[in-house]
Scaffold this active site. Sequence first.
Site, PDB file in Angstrom:
ATOM      1  N   TYR A   1       1.047  -1.323   0.260  1.00 37.95           N
ATOM      2  CA  TYR A   1      -0.053  -0.515   0.255  1.00 37.95           C
ATOM      3  C   TYR A   1       1.014   1.187   0.033  1.00 37.95           C
ATOM      4  CZ  TYR A   1      -2.554   3.972   1.608  1.00 37.95           C
ATOM      5  OH  TYR A   1      -3.483   5.342   2.108  1.00 37.95           O
TER       6      TYR A   1
ATOM      7  N   LYS B   1     -10.526  -1.652   6.491  1.00 34.14           N
ATOM      8  CA  LYS B   1     -11.633  -2.216   4.718  1.00 34.14           C
ATOM      9  C   LYS B   1     -12.427  -3.197   5.699  1.00 34.14           C
ATOM     10  CE  LYS B   1      -8.537   0.299   3.245  1.00 34.14           C
ATOM     11  NZ  LYS B   1      -8.353   1.577   3.398  1.00 34.14           N
TER      12      LYS B   1
HETATM   13  O1  P1T Z   1      -6.064   4.045   5.732  1.00 31.16           O
HETATM   14  P1  P1T Z   1      -5.737   2.961   7.441  1.00 31.16           P
HETATM   15  O2  P1T Z   1      -7.247   2.254   7.755  1.00 31.16           O
HETATM   16  O3  P1T Z   1      -4.541   3.926   8.082  1.00 31.16           O
HETATM   17  O4  P1T Z   1      -4.631   1.516   6.125  1.00 31.16           O
HETATM   18  C1  P1T Z   1      -3.765   1.683   5.269  1.00 31.16           C
HETATM   19  C2  P1T Z   1      -3.339   0.683   4.801  1.00 31.16           C
HETATM   20  C3  P1T Z   1      -2.664  -0.414   4.805  1.00 31.16           C
HETATM   21  N1  P1T Z   1      -2.556  -1.695   5.030  1.00 31.16           N
HETATM   22  C4  P1T Z   1      -2.614  -2.184   3.551  1.00 31.16           C
HETATM   23  C5  P1T Z   1      -2.992  -3.035   3.216  1.00 31.16           C
HETATM   24  C6  P1T Z   1      -4.055  -0.637   3.120  1.00 31.16           C
HETATM   25  O5  P1T Z   1      -4.960  -0.826   1.947  1.00 31.16           O
HETATM   26  C7  P1T Z   1      -4.409   0.303   3.502  1.00 31.16           C
HETATM   27  C8  P1T Z   1      -4.917   1.538   3.685  1.00 31.16           C
HETATM   28  N2  P1T Z   1      -5.451   0.796   2.342  1.00 31.16           N
HETATM   29  C9  P1T Z   1      -6.456   1.933   1.281  1.00 31.16           C
HETATM   30  C10 P1T Z   1      -7.179   3.222   1.579  1.00 31.16           C
HETATM   31  C11 P1T Z   1      -6.107   1.581  -0.302  1.00 31.16           C
HETATM   32  O6  P1T Z   1      -7.341   2.517  -0.732  1.00 31.16           O
HETATM   33  O7  P1T Z   1      -5.849   1.314  -0.605  1.00 31.16           O
END
Ligand code: P1T
Length: 391
Positions: free
Chosen positions: A106, A207
Amino acid sequence: MKISTRAVHHGKEPNELTGAVKPDICLSSTFKQHTPGDPVGDFEYSRSGNPTREALEQNIAGLERPEGADTECHGLAFSSGLGATTTILFALLSRDDHMLCSDDVYGGTFRLITGKDFRGFEKFGVACDYVDMADEESLAGKIRENTRLIWIESPTNPLLKMADIQSIATTYGSDGVIIAVDNTFMSPYFQRPLALGADIAVHSTTKYIGGHSDVVGGALVTKSRALHERIKHYQNALGATPAPFDCYMTMRGIDTLPVRMEKHQENAMKIAGFLEGHAGVAKVIYPGLASHPQHELAKKQMSGFGGMLAFYLKGGLPEARRFLENVRLFTLAESLGGTESLVEHPAIMTHASLTEESREALGISDTLIRLSVGIEDADDLIEDLDQALKA
Ligand code: P1T
């Protein structure tokens, strides 16, 4: 108990005083003490610990616990996925340490470690090599004497590359080298990294775990109590802790995690098949397709293939924009894992913090589209994609 039962019950037992069936939201930021150092209950101050957060932490630990294991797992909740990641990195790494990280993580994780606009941990003297973990051989040459952490994202965001977690944990994991797996894309329903030998399972609970695109949060689960205590110390010291209401919302989402994941997957499988046969699509990436180069690994280490897929459109950026501007049921937005279907453009949106060269090397091109397939009717979703592809 099986995971569907644990999702509803683990850590969520009825309140013994009031009989309340659902977890209480305890808003108090502080807790009474009889005499200094002797709190009335288990809590002193809500950054250090809070009853609603504790219920969520136990609930998530119950989800990640390997089936049949006799040891307890330990959960910690955070105010975001990146809050969880930051806390792990601070807890485990010091100046002159080295870590390995999946190359296709990410964008926010990449930015936190070495991102172009914010050097994050690099500026504290932590070195990181990004490795294609789908090619395990490439790991061997990158391990150093001072490697302390291997950060695996599997499947990766956005290209859905997988790492053989069990093999990497067996070959490279040790007391000195911690294996952490970002399990956000699969959720504990489809993948249990701790059962595969990893030390830490990490989530953006924003998510699938929360599941409704209405709360931001993060969590991690460990098997080792010592590792748990080490990271818990930093959870308190850094302070990226979630509000009690957010913990409640996340627990509410977890009740339906198993049913949602089944529907996400069923829909994603149908859409992947539809896109694979579409003349406007150059290539589809979904772990459930036989055409995915790691389909066999997906079947081995996951119990399902999830609701995320990516595909390359034929054409260039103008065609990609036209498609993204024409979807009606899919919403053009960042994030994933909610009940509603989302579509996004990784190169411009979620992975903009990578350099253009890195994006190019990975394959995050202008025609790459990522879908988070929701739980709507699959035929309606396909019809929407079809009309946007025609446009
Ligand atoms: O956005 P947050 O709750 O801080 O999570 C970060 C994060 C960590 N790991 C993975 C695999 C992720 O996909 C994400 C956040 N991703 C998005 C916001 C996105 O649209 O891919």
